[in-house]
Design an enzyme around this catalytic site. Structure first.
Site, PDB file in Angstrom:
ATOM      1  N   GLU A  17      37.215  37.845  29.435  1.00 15.36           N
ATOM      2  CA  GLU A  17      37.890  38.762  30.366  1.00 15.36           C
ATOM      3  C   GLU A  17      38.408  40.000  29.638  1.00 15.36           C
ATOM      4  O   GLU A  17      38.404  41.105  30.205  1.00 15.36           O
ATOM      5  CB  GLU A  17      39.042  38.036  31.073  1.00 15.36           C
ATOM      6  CG  GLU A  17      38.621  36.832  31.897  1.00 15.36           C
ATOM      7  CD  GLU A  17      37.566  37.164  32.939  1.00 15.36           C
ATOM      8  OE1 GLU A  17      37.529  38.312  33.413  1.00 15.36           O
ATOM      9  OE2 GLU A  17      36.758  36.271  33.262  1.00 15.36           O
TER      10      GLU A  17
ATOM     11  N   PRO B 215      30.977  45.719  61.636  1.00 12.02           N
ATOM     12  CA  PRO B 215      31.023  44.425  60.947  1.00 12.02           C
ATOM     13  C   PRO B 215      32.007  43.477  61.624  1.00 12.02           C
ATOM     14  O   PRO B 215      32.849  43.895  62.435  1.00 12.02           O
ATOM     15  CB  PRO B 215      31.478  44.792  59.524  1.00 12.02           C
ATOM     16  CG  PRO B 215      31.269  46.268  59.403  1.00 12.02           C
ATOM     17  CD  PRO B 215      31.410  46.830  60.780  1.00 12.02           C
TER      18      PRO B 215
END
Length: 641
Positions: A419, A197
């Site tokens: 959250e 990558p």
């Protein structure tokens, strides 16, 4: 650029000097004042001409008073008779051939000057003879590195990719001592392909090879071959390997080889002919009838899937070295390498930072240390501490905090419950990554974030782990429904990620009992590879309906799991949402306390960070002056009194 103008001035001076010299030497010998022919006849009739010299059509003479003259005479048969009647002394000379040559040279001088200027500009376009200009089409752009010009990089500076280092160290050892390997019949490898990558250190490895090897090292990019003119790429490949043979044994490094090594016959129109010619020449040079001996080709790419199969076979690229993202040990080593270049606090725990950066490449970790150093310098710190590294990690992973964003109390409350729902479901389910941090501070494009960090690097996932991840993703939306009795657009990204994960479980991972271990994925190859049109795989409409039904079943079942958890822990949900509203950010320890029913107590106010001093380092005259409101306040107080 200065040398360019100096050369132009030199050429102009030379041209002016040549014109002056030609004009000087072109004057005939003994030539006097030029007069008209009629004036000559008048002086002749008056008896003032004593001597004449006839040379072709030119007549030079002397007057009785000692003066000289010159004139051009037409074809007059009576001229000599008149001169004899006036008793003039007559001299005759043949025409000078040299004058004709000078005349020709003068007439051609402007053309010669233009040719010289054209040659000068062509040499400038070619880089002053260095072969780096647009006119040197067929010359390779490979640059040879030496100890004086390169920033010395060795294998000591490369960390976290030990297996790749071992493969390349063997190549270096082969170049240094070939007899050690040849005594058992081993041959020098033709090519090494670095695959990985972006940011994993492929180019850094090549620079380390250049620093370690005691052989010539050439480097260039794959885009340096192909130009707008046909045949240039193939010519540059030939020239590159010719330079390599002259300096053998040597190493040639091609970065981003996928720019020239793409699959042949790609695209609807048969591909780019110039690129294919370049690739064909590269294949022949690497392993053809006259292959280059002693030239090792090292190439790097992050797109091995688009490379031509003929380029990847043994005999051309004998080795494919995988350069993956580093694991936790590799990240620790990479952080230590980069932290050695900045002053750091002794209390920094590198393993904590390494564990908190899963999936980071070497370039990402270098950027993290650099951001931490910039953050410490921003607040006049002498050392980079743990807080700076944590802040830099949060900035890279979550984005910079948008402290200036104006969020209403209602939206803050919705974000806090959202959250908290993610965090409670993640903490309640087994085989999930621990919750590292929960925040309702807007970062990037998100109004809040729940961060989970794995305790170890993971390469495969079980079905239970994927199902738990879907439940965690659905937890935020359900918390809004359970506590606020509303649904908002804030859960759109969670729903998309959960749906994609469920689709992969059914179509790619074979984790659906009703659909079985069958791949239902569509062929997603790009058209430019030349295979998408001829190889197309699809599924029937009945199968598509079954897939959609199974995806819906997975989402609904784990949506119900998250709802059951949050309904059961409604009190903990209220406490965690209130803690987020008070503190804005809670860490892993505080999440554990809340899950155990332990109150957090009064929120601690964060210490204000020192403001940047923009006047530091400026002269006093250039420093920004703050407005003085003292006089105005005094006046106001006196008026109030």
């Amino acid at each position: 650029m200065n040398s360019f103008y100096k050369n132009i001035a030199l050429w102009l001076v030379i041209g002016m000097l040549m014109i002056m010299l030609f004009n000087l030497f072109n004057q005939p010998v003994g030539q006097g004042h030029q007069i008209p022919f009629s004036e000559f006849n008048y002086q002749l009739e008056q008896g003032r001409v004593t001597d004449v010299t006839i040379q072709g059509r030119t007549l030079n003479g002397v007057l009785s008073d000692g003066g000289t003259f010159s004139t051009y005479t037409p074809e007059d048969p009576d001229l000599v008779r008149l001169l004899r009647e006036k008793k003039v002394n007559i001299n005759a000379r043949p025409p000078e051939e040299a004058s004709l040559m000078l005349t020709l040279l003068i007439s051609w001088f402007p053309m010669l000057l233009l040719i010289g200027v054209w040659i000068f500009f062509m040499r400038q376009m070619q880089g002053g003879g260095s072969g780096r200009g647009p006119m040197s089409f067929g010359k390779s752009k490979a640059k040879m590195l030496n100890d004086d010009k390169q920033n010395k990089v060795t294998f000591v500076d490369v960390a976290g990719i030990e297996e790749a280092k071992e493969e390349l160290e063997e190549v270096i050892a082969f170049l240094r001592n070939p007899q050690k390997f040849q005594r058992l019949g081993g041959k020098l490898p033709k090519g090494v392909l670095l695959v990985g990558p972006p940011g994993t250190g492929k180019t850094l490895l090549a620079r380390a090879i250049a620093g370690e090897a005691n052989v010539p090292f050439f480097n260039l990019s794959g885009s340096d071959f192909v130009e707008m003119f046909v045949g240039v790429g193939a010519a540059r490949v030939r020239d590159m390997f010719e330079q390599g043979r002259k300096n053998a044994p040597c190493i040639i490094f091609i970065d981003e080889i996928d720019a020239v090594g793409r699959h042949r016959g790609a695209g609807l129109g048969g591909g780019h002919d110039e690129r294919e010619q370049t690739l064909n020449q590269l294949l022949v040079e690497m392993d053809g009838f006259e292959s280059a001996e002693g030239v090792i080709l090292i190439a790097a790419t992050n797109r091995p899937d688009v490379l031509d199969p003929a380029l990847l076979r043994p005999g051309r690229f004998d080795r494919q070295v995988d350069v993956p993202n580093p694991d936790i040990n590799g990240r620790t080593q990479i952080l230590l390498v980069h932290m050695n270049k900045v002053p750091v606090d002794d209390k920094i725990d590198v393993e904590v930072i390494a564990r908190g950066t899963p999936g980071f490449s070497g370039a990402d970790l270098a950027n993290l240390v650099n951001e931490a150093a910039l953050g410490a310098a921003r607040y006049d710190k002498k050392l980079v501490d743990m807080d700076d590294l944590e802040a830099a990690k949060d900035k890279i992973m979550m984005g910079k905090p948008r402290n200036s964003a104006i969020i209403s109390d209602k939206e803050r409350r919705t974000t806090a419950y959202h959250e908290a729902g993610h965090a409670i479901v993640a903490a309640a389910l087994p085989n999930t990554d621990p919750v590292h941090k929960v925040t309702i501070i807007p970062r990037g494009r998100a109004l809040g974030l729940t961060m989970q960090l794995p305790t170890e690097d993971r390469y495969t996932y079980t079905k239970q782990q994927l199902e738990n991840n879907i439940a965690v993703l659905m937890g935020g939306r359900i918390a809004e429904q359970v506590c606020l009795n509303q649904m908002t657009t804030g859960a759109s990204n969670d729903i998309k990620r959960a749906t994609d994960l469920a689709r992969k479980m059914v179509c790619d991972f074979g984790m659906s009992e009703s659909m079985g271990p069958i791949s239902y994925g569509e062929n997603e190859e790009e058209i430019f590879l030349g295979r998408e049109i001829t190889q197309h795989k699809s599924v029937s409409e009945e199968t598509s309906r079954s897939i959609d039904k199974e995806i819906r079943s997975i989402i609904d079942s784990h949506d119900k799991r998250a709802r059951d958890i949050l309904t059961e822990k409604a009190e903990i949900l209220e406490n965690m949402a209130q803690a987020l509203l008070d503190r804005e950010t809670i860490d892993a320890e505080e999440v554990i306390k809340l899950m155990e029913g332990i109150p957090l107590g009064e929120a601690l106010k964060p210490k204000p960070k020192p403001k940047l001093n923009l006047n530091e380092g400026k002269p006093e005259a250039e420093q920004e002056k703050k407005p003085d409101f003292t006089a105005k306040n005094d006046d106001k107080e006196s008026s109030d009194n």
